[in-house]
Design a protein around this motif. Structure first.
Motif, PDB file in Angstrom:
ATOM      1  N   UNK A  41      -8.670  11.289   3.444  1.00  0.00           N
ATOM      2  CA  UNK A  41      -8.950  10.546   2.216  1.00  0.00           C
ATOM      3  C   UNK A  41      -7.777  10.669   1.246  1.00  0.00           C
ATOM      4  N   UNK A  42      -7.586   9.641   0.446  1.00  0.00           N
ATOM      5  CA  UNK A  42      -6.593   9.647  -0.621  1.00  0.00           C
ATOM      6  C   UNK A  42      -7.352   9.650  -1.947  1.00  0.00           C
ATOM      7  N   UNK A  43      -7.220  10.727  -2.717  1.00  0.00           N
ATOM      8  CA  UNK A  43      -7.922  10.852  -3.995  1.00  0.00           C
ATOM      9  C   UNK A  43      -7.069  10.196  -5.094  1.00  0.00           C
ATOM     10  N   UNK A  44      -7.630   9.198  -5.751  1.00  0.00           N
ATOM     11  CA  UNK A  44      -6.855   8.375  -6.689  1.00  0.00           C
ATOM     12  C   UNK A  44      -7.500   8.400  -8.064  1.00  0.00           C
ATOM     13  N   UNK A  45      -6.744   8.792  -9.075  1.00  0.00           N
ATOM     14  CA  UNK A  45      -7.217   8.749 -10.457  1.00  0.00           C
ATOM     15  C   UNK A  45      -7.088   7.319 -10.974  1.00  0.00           C
ATOM     16  N   UNK A  46      -8.183   6.782 -11.533  1.00  0.00           N
ATOM     17  CA  UNK A  46      -8.196   5.421 -12.077  1.00  0.00           C
ATOM     18  C   UNK A  46      -8.902   5.431 -13.432  1.00  0.00           C
ATOM     19  N   UNK A  47      -8.683   4.372 -14.206  1.00  0.00           N
ATOM     20  CA  UNK A  47      -9.304   4.246 -15.522  1.00  0.00           C
ATOM     21  C   UNK A  47     -10.569   3.387 -15.442  1.00  0.00           C
ATOM     22  N   UNK A  48     -11.575   3.686 -16.292  1.00  0.00           N
ATOM     23  CA  UNK A  48     -12.855   2.988 -16.186  1.00  0.00           C
ATOM     24  C   UNK A  48     -12.978   1.695 -16.982  1.00  0.00           C
ATOM     25  N   UNK A  49     -12.082   1.462 -17.958  1.00  0.00           N
ATOM     26  CA  UNK A  49     -12.310   0.326 -18.862  1.00  0.00           C
ATOM     27  C   UNK A  49     -11.006  -0.330 -19.293  1.00  0.00           C
ATOM     28  N   UNK A  50     -10.199  -0.748 -18.322  1.00  0.00           N
ATOM     29  CA  UNK A  50      -8.916  -1.373 -18.620  1.00  0.00           C
ATOM     30  C   UNK A  50      -8.741  -2.645 -17.781  1.00  0.00           C
ATOM     31  N   UNK A  51      -9.643  -3.624 -17.932  1.00  0.00           N
ATOM     32  CA  UNK A  51      -9.502  -4.845 -17.159  1.00  0.00           C
ATOM     33  C   UNK A  51      -8.293  -5.652 -17.638  1.00  0.00           C
ATOM     34  N   UNK A  63     -13.125  -1.798  -9.760  1.00  0.00           N
ATOM     35  CA  UNK A  63     -12.476  -3.001  -9.274  1.00  0.00           C
ATOM     36  C   UNK A  63     -11.329  -3.365 -10.200  1.00  0.00           C
ATOM     37  N   UNK A  64     -10.363  -4.133  -9.671  1.00  0.00           N
ATOM     38  CA  UNK A  64      -9.232  -4.558 -10.481  1.00  0.00           C
ATOM     39  C   UNK A  64      -7.928  -4.505  -9.702  1.00  0.00           C
ATOM     40  N   UNK A  65      -6.879  -4.865 -10.391  1.00  0.00           N
ATOM     41  CA  UNK A  65      -5.529  -4.904  -9.807  1.00  0.00           C
ATOM     42  C   UNK A  65      -5.110  -3.533  -9.285  1.00  0.00           C
ATOM     43  N   UNK A  66      -5.216  -2.497 -10.130  1.00  0.00           N
ATOM     44  CA  UNK A  66      -4.838  -1.153  -9.693  1.00  0.00           C
ATOM     45  C   UNK A  66      -5.720  -0.655  -8.554  1.00  0.00           C
ATOM     46  N   UNK A  67      -6.971  -1.053  -8.571  1.00  0.00           N
ATOM     47  CA  UNK A  67      -7.904  -0.632  -7.519  1.00  0.00           C
ATOM     48  C   UNK A  67      -7.498  -1.254  -6.180  1.00  0.00           C
ATOM     49  N   UNK A  68      -7.115  -2.522  -6.203  1.00  0.00           N
ATOM     50  CA  UNK A  68      -6.671  -3.171  -4.966  1.00  0.00           C
ATOM     51  C   UNK A  68      -5.380  -2.542  -4.439  1.00  0.00           C
ATOM     52  N   UNK A  69      -4.485  -2.147  -5.358  1.00  0.00           N
ATOM     53  CA  UNK A  69      -3.258  -1.462  -4.930  1.00  0.00           C
ATOM     54  C   UNK A  69      -3.610  -0.132  -4.275  1.00  0.00           C
ATOM     55  N   UNK A  70      -4.547   0.592  -4.875  1.00  0.00           N
ATOM     56  CA  UNK A  70      -4.964   1.883  -4.326  1.00  0.00           C
ATOM     57  C   UNK A  70      -5.547   1.716  -2.919  1.00  0.00           C
ATOM     58  N   UNK A  71      -6.354   0.684  -2.731  1.00  0.00           N
ATOM     59  CA  UNK A  71      -6.935   0.439  -1.415  1.00  0.00           C
ATOM     60  C   UNK A  71      -5.852   0.081  -0.402  1.00  0.00           C
ATOM     61  N   UNK A  72      -4.876  -0.714  -0.840  1.00  0.00           N
ATOM     62  CA  UNK A  72      -3.766  -1.093   0.044  1.00  0.00           C
ATOM     63  C   UNK A  72      -2.954   0.149   0.441  1.00  0.00           C
ATOM     64  N   UNK A 104      -3.121   5.842 -10.129  1.00  0.00           N
ATOM     65  CA  UNK A 104      -2.784   4.417 -10.191  1.00  0.00           C
ATOM     66  C   UNK A 104      -3.626   3.850 -11.325  1.00  0.00           C
ATOM     67  N   UNK A 105      -3.032   3.812 -12.531  1.00  0.00           N
ATOM     68  CA  UNK A 105      -3.835   3.539 -13.721  1.00  0.00           C
ATOM     69  C   UNK A 105      -2.971   3.030 -14.869  1.00  0.00           C
ATOM     70  N   UNK A 106      -2.317   1.866 -14.668  1.00  0.00           N
ATOM     71  CA  UNK A 106      -1.455   1.311 -15.717  1.00  0.00           C
ATOM     72  C   UNK A 106      -0.604   2.437 -16.308  1.00  0.00           C
ATOM     73  N   UNK A 107       0.066   3.174 -15.427  1.00  0.00           N
ATOM     74  CA  UNK A 107       0.702   4.452 -15.758  1.00  0.00           C
ATOM     75  C   UNK A 107       2.204   4.242 -15.971  1.00  0.00           C
TER      76      UNK A 107
END
Length: 271
Positions: A41-51, A63-72, A104-107
């Motif tokens: 598994x790849x553990x990924x820190x993401x933000x909850x409210x940045x659409x 869900x979102x752009x960063x989420x799709x990158x994380x899945x890729x 992966x969070x608009x970082x």
């Protein structure tokens, strides 16, 4: 004299033994990349409210752009993604404490953060700008003068921590852990503006027609990248290659347009 020589030999022997022990311990500790592959598994820190970068849906799924990158990225590593929702300050601390493998969070990568964690090359370049209510008389950031008598909402631990005081040294800064809280403060009139990146602001304006407007002018340039723990050369090498191929293949541009609705600006910097 002989006793001094004996003590010196003992000291050198102890030092050598400690060095060997430390080296052996380092060799036995698996790298972050090895841990990811072994764990599956790849553990990924993401933000909850940045659409449209990311948000948590009512069902609890991100869900979102960063989420799709994380899945890729997880797919490229042949492991499953495991999302860990965090706040703005947690993007750094979750890496330092090894709670997650990547962020992966608009970082935005910068020198200060790079003193304690590592970054890939950017997968996106944007600017930080000022979002205000539509009735605000200002048309540009420069219309705010020094910021005297003005309240600005920023993300605690974000790029705005330095950018806003530099542009508006007399403004009152109000810090929040999430962009959702910043937005609530702006819409309720608790603050006069909020400093966020251009792409977030564009989506926020679209989602709230007639309520918000973005001021002309930029507060800072932001290179958005994947964050990772410092010191793991293999992980850095692999993630950088992923970003390079993700950008060059056109997949990034396609994914960006899917979530933001317009063509992705150039990532390469022009100095």
């Amino acid at each position: 004299m002989s006793s001094r020589r004996t003590m010196l030999r003992c000291l050198l022997a102890c030092t050598a033994a400690l060095a060997i022990t430390a080296g052996s311990a380092r060799a036995q500790t698996p790298s972050v990349l090895q841990q990811i592959i072994s764990r599956g598994t790849l553990r990924i820190a993401v933000l909850p409210s940045l659409p449209p970068y990311s948000k948590v849906t009512p069902s609890g799924d991100p869900e979102g752009y960063d989420i799709d990158i994380a899945k890729r990225l997880a797919d490229a590593l042949k492991v499953k993604p495991e999302f860990v929702v965090t706040d703005i300050p947690g993007r750094v601390t979750s890496l330092q404490t090894h709670k997650v493998d990547v962020t992966i969070a608009d970082f935005t990568r910068n020198v200060e953060r790079s003193m304690t964690i590592a970054f890939t090359d950017p997968y996106l370049v944007t600017t930080m700008r000022m979002l205000v209510l539509d009735g605000n008389k200002a048309r540009a950031i420069t219309d705010m003068g020094t910021g005297e008598g003005i309240k600005i909402a920023i993300s605690r631990g974000g790029t705005a921590e330095r950018a806003v005081p530099a542009a508006l040294p007399k403004a009152t800064i109000t810090r929040f852990n999430t962009q959702a809280d910043e937005m609530s403060a702006l819409l309720s009139g608790q603050v006069d503006g909020m400093a966020e990146d251009d792409f977030y602001n564009t989506q926020a304006i679209k989602d709230r027609p007639g309520k918000l407007r973005q001021l002309d002018g930029s507060l800072a340039r932001a290179e958005i990248a994947i964050g990772m723990p410092a010191g793991d050369a293999d992980l850095h090498r692999v993630l950088n290659l992923f970003v390079e191929q993700f950008n060059a293949s056109g997949d990034n541009a396609t994914m960006f347009k899917k979530w933001f609705g317009f063509d992705q600006p150039a990532i390469t910097a022009h100095f």
